[in-house]
Design a protein around this motif. Structure first.
Motif, mmCIF file in Angstrom:
data_model
loop_
_atom_site.group_PDB
_atom_site.id
_atom_site.type_symbol
_atom_site.label_atom_id
_atom_site.label_comp_id
_atom_site.label_asym_id
_atom_site.label_seq_id
_atom_site.Cartn_x
_atom_site.Cartn_y
_atom_site.Cartn_z
ATOM 1 N N SER A 50 0.828 -1.215 0.000
ATOM 2 C CA SER A 50 0.000 0.000 0.000
ATOM 3 C C SER A 50 0.856 1.256 0.000
ATOM 4 O O SER A 50 0.561 2.216 -0.728
ATOM 5 C CB SER A 50 -0.923 0.014 1.222
ATOM 6 N N GLN A 51 1.909 1.265 0.789
ATOM 7 C CA GLN A 51 2.779 2.433 0.885
ATOM 8 C C GLN A 51 3.445 2.748 -0.456
ATOM 9 O O GLN A 51 3.473 3.899 -0.888
ATOM 10 C CB GLN A 51 3.846 2.212 1.951
ATOM 11 N N GLU A 52 3.969 1.737 -1.127
ATOM 12 C CA GLU A 52 4.641 1.966 -2.411
ATOM 13 C C GLU A 52 3.665 2.419 -3.495
ATOM 14 O O GLU A 52 3.962 3.340 -4.259
ATOM 15 C CB GLU A 52 5.381 0.703 -2.870
ATOM 16 N N ILE A 53 2.485 1.792 -3.561
ATOM 17 C CA ILE A 53 1.512 2.187 -4.581
ATOM 18 C C ILE A 53 0.947 3.567 -4.277
ATOM 19 O O ILE A 53 0.721 4.371 -5.185
ATOM 20 C CB ILE A 53 0.394 1.129 -4.716
ATOM 21 N N SER A 54 0.759 3.894 -3.009
ATOM 22 C CA SER A 54 0.237 5.208 -2.620
ATOM 23 C C SER A 54 1.136 6.346 -3.072
ATOM 24 O O SER A 54 0.667 7.471 -3.282
ATOM 25 C CB SER A 54 0.070 5.287 -1.100
ATOM 26 N N ALA A 55 2.422 6.068 -3.255
ATOM 27 C CA ALA A 55 3.375 7.099 -3.662
ATOM 28 C C ALA A 55 3.266 7.453 -5.151
ATOM 29 O O ALA A 55 3.834 8.445 -5.593
ATOM 30 C CB ALA A 55 4.794 6.650 -3.334
ATOM 31 N N LEU A 56 2.526 6.653 -5.924
ATOM 32 C CA LEU A 56 2.368 6.934 -7.354
ATOM 33 C C LEU A 56 1.488 8.167 -7.551
ATOM 34 O O LEU A 56 0.494 8.365 -6.839
ATOM 35 C CB LEU A 56 1.748 5.741 -8.081
ATOM 36 N N ASP A 57 1.839 8.995 -8.544
ATOM 37 C CA ASP A 57 1.059 10.193 -8.851
ATOM 38 C C ASP A 57 -0.387 9.836 -9.186
ATOM 39 O O ASP A 57 -0.645 8.928 -9.963
ATOM 40 C CB ASP A 57 1.666 10.937 -10.046
ATOM 41 N N GLY A 58 -1.313 10.559 -8.575
ATOM 42 C CA GLY A 58 -2.726 10.389 -8.877
ATOM 43 C C GLY A 58 -3.455 9.384 -8.013
ATOM 44 O O GLY A 58 -4.677 9.318 -8.043
ATOM 45 N N VAL A 59 -2.718 8.585 -7.222
ATOM 46 C CA VAL A 59 -3.362 7.578 -6.378
ATOM 47 C C VAL A 59 -4.021 8.272 -5.188
ATOM 48 O O VAL A 59 -3.390 9.066 -4.489
ATOM 49 C CB VAL A 59 -2.353 6.516 -5.902
ATOM 50 N N THR A 60 -5.306 7.965 -4.970
ATOM 51 C CA THR A 60 -6.044 8.574 -3.865
ATOM 52 C C THR A 60 -6.367 7.589 -2.748
ATOM 53 O O THR A 60 -6.628 8.000 -1.630
ATOM 54 C CB THR A 60 -7.351 9.222 -4.368
ATOM 55 N N SER A 75 -7.572 5.964 -8.238
ATOM 56 C CA SER A 75 -6.706 7.026 -8.738
ATOM 57 C C SER A 75 -7.521 8.013 -9.558
ATOM 58 O O SER A 75 -8.625 7.712 -10.008
ATOM 59 C CB SER A 75 -5.583 6.431 -9.592
ATOM 60 N N ALA A 76 -6.951 9.188 -9.749
ATOM 61 C CA ALA A 76 -7.626 10.242 -10.502
ATOM 62 C C ALA A 76 -7.823 9.849 -11.962
ATOM 63 O O ALA A 76 -8.802 10.234 -12.587
ATOM 64 C CB ALA A 76 -6.833 11.533 -10.403
ATOM 65 N N ALA A 77 -6.884 9.082 -12.506
ATOM 66 C CA ALA A 77 -6.930 8.622 -13.895
ATOM 67 C C ALA A 77 -6.340 7.216 -13.933
ATOM 68 O O ALA A 77 -5.686 6.793 -12.976
ATOM 69 C CB ALA A 77 -6.122 9.565 -14.786
ATOM 70 N N PRO A 78 -6.551 6.458 -15.009
ATOM 71 C CA PRO A 78 -5.963 5.123 -15.091
ATOM 72 C C PRO A 78 -4.443 5.181 -14.903
ATOM 73 O O PRO A 78 -3.780 6.098 -15.391
ATOM 74 C CB PRO A 78 -6.313 4.657 -16.510
ATOM 75 N N LEU A 79 -3.908 4.211 -14.163
ATOM 76 C CA LEU A 79 -2.470 4.155 -13.893
ATOM 77 C C LEU A 79 -1.754 3.326 -14.947
ATOM 78 O O LEU A 79 -2.329 2.391 -15.512
ATOM 79 C CB LEU A 79 -2.222 3.531 -12.517
ATOM 80 N N ASP A 80 -0.505 3.650 -15.174
ATOM 81 C CA ASP A 80 0.357 2.860 -16.036
ATOM 82 C C ASP A 80 0.678 1.560 -15.296
ATOM 83 O O ASP A 80 1.195 1.596 -14.170
ATOM 84 C CB ASP A 80 1.638 3.634 -16.343
ATOM 85 N N GLU A 81 0.345 0.410 -15.897
ATOM 86 C CA GLU A 81 0.557 -0.869 -15.215
ATOM 87 C C GLU A 81 2.027 -1.098 -14.870
ATOM 88 O O GLU A 81 2.334 -1.686 -13.840
ATOM 89 C CB GLU A 81 0.032 -2.032 -16.055
ATOM 90 N N GLU A 82 2.934 -0.627 -15.708
ATOM 91 C CA GLU A 82 4.360 -0.800 -15.416
ATOM 92 C C GLU A 82 4.779 -0.009 -14.184
ATOM 93 O O GLU A 82 5.644 -0.443 -13.424
ATOM 94 C CB GLU A 82 5.219 -0.449 -16.627
ATOM 95 N N ALA A 83 4.162 1.149 -13.953
ATOM 96 C CA ALA A 83 4.446 1.933 -12.745
ATOM 97 C C ALA A 83 3.940 1.191 -11.508
ATOM 98 O O ALA A 83 4.612 1.160 -10.469
ATOM 99 C CB ALA A 83 3.814 3.314 -12.842
ATOM 100 N N VAL A 84 2.758 0.589 -11.619
ATOM 101 C CA VAL A 84 2.219 -0.196 -10.505
ATOM 102 C C VAL A 84 3.111 -1.411 -10.262
ATOM 103 O O VAL A 84 3.459 -1.723 -9.121
ATOM 104 C CB VAL A 84 0.760 -0.640 -10.782
ATOM 105 N N ARG A 85 3.525 -2.078 -11.327
ATOM 106 C CA ARG A 85 4.407 -3.245 -11.219
ATOM 107 C C ARG A 85 5.719 -2.858 -10.510
ATOM 108 O O ARG A 85 6.188 -3.555 -9.621
ATOM 109 C CB ARG A 85 4.707 -3.822 -12.601
ATOM 110 N N ALA A 86 6.289 -1.720 -10.884
ATOM 111 C CA ALA A 86 7.540 -1.268 -10.277
ATOM 112 C C ALA A 86 7.348 -0.971 -8.783
ATOM 113 O O ALA A 86 8.212 -1.289 -7.964
ATOM 114 C CB ALA A 86 8.066 -0.037 -11.007
#
Length: 99
Positions: A50-60, A75-86
């Motif tokens: 949760s902490q790592e994904i929460s740091a992604l831009d747009g995640v609420t 999130s505010a808009a669809p996330l890039d799956e590779e960003a979530v994977r990372a």
């Protein structure tokens, strides 16, 4: 950021669940996506992911459930799956590929 994954959980009991991204819903308050993550077995695991994904831009909002291996992300808009994977990789777990 590392790309090394943890083949077992922080608890040493193996992985939870299998499968893939299971649902995407668009709401007026954002986009909700449910991902499958392997390796989560406890509250610590849930918190790390949760902490790592929460740091992604747009995640609420992020809710991780070790028992099911599901992580629900709003999130505010669809996330890039590779960003979530990372982000999941950085936490030490693995995003399960879509079948």
């Amino acid at each position: 950021m590392t790309t090394e994954t943890n083949s077992s959980s922080c608890c040493g009991t193996g992985s939870c669940g299998s499968g893939s991204t299971v649902d995407v819903q668009i709401h007026t308050t954002g986009v909700t996506t449910v991902y499958k993550v392997s390796g989560m077995t406890c509250g610590h695991c849930e918190g790390a992911v949760s902490q790592e994904i929460s740091a992604l831009d747009g995640v609420t909002a992020v809710t991780a459930v070790a028992k099911t291996g599901e992580v629900t992300v709003t999130s505010a808009a669809p996330l890039d799956e590779e960003a979530v994977r990372a982000a999941v990789d950085e936490a030490g777990y693995e995003l399960v590929d879509q079948a």
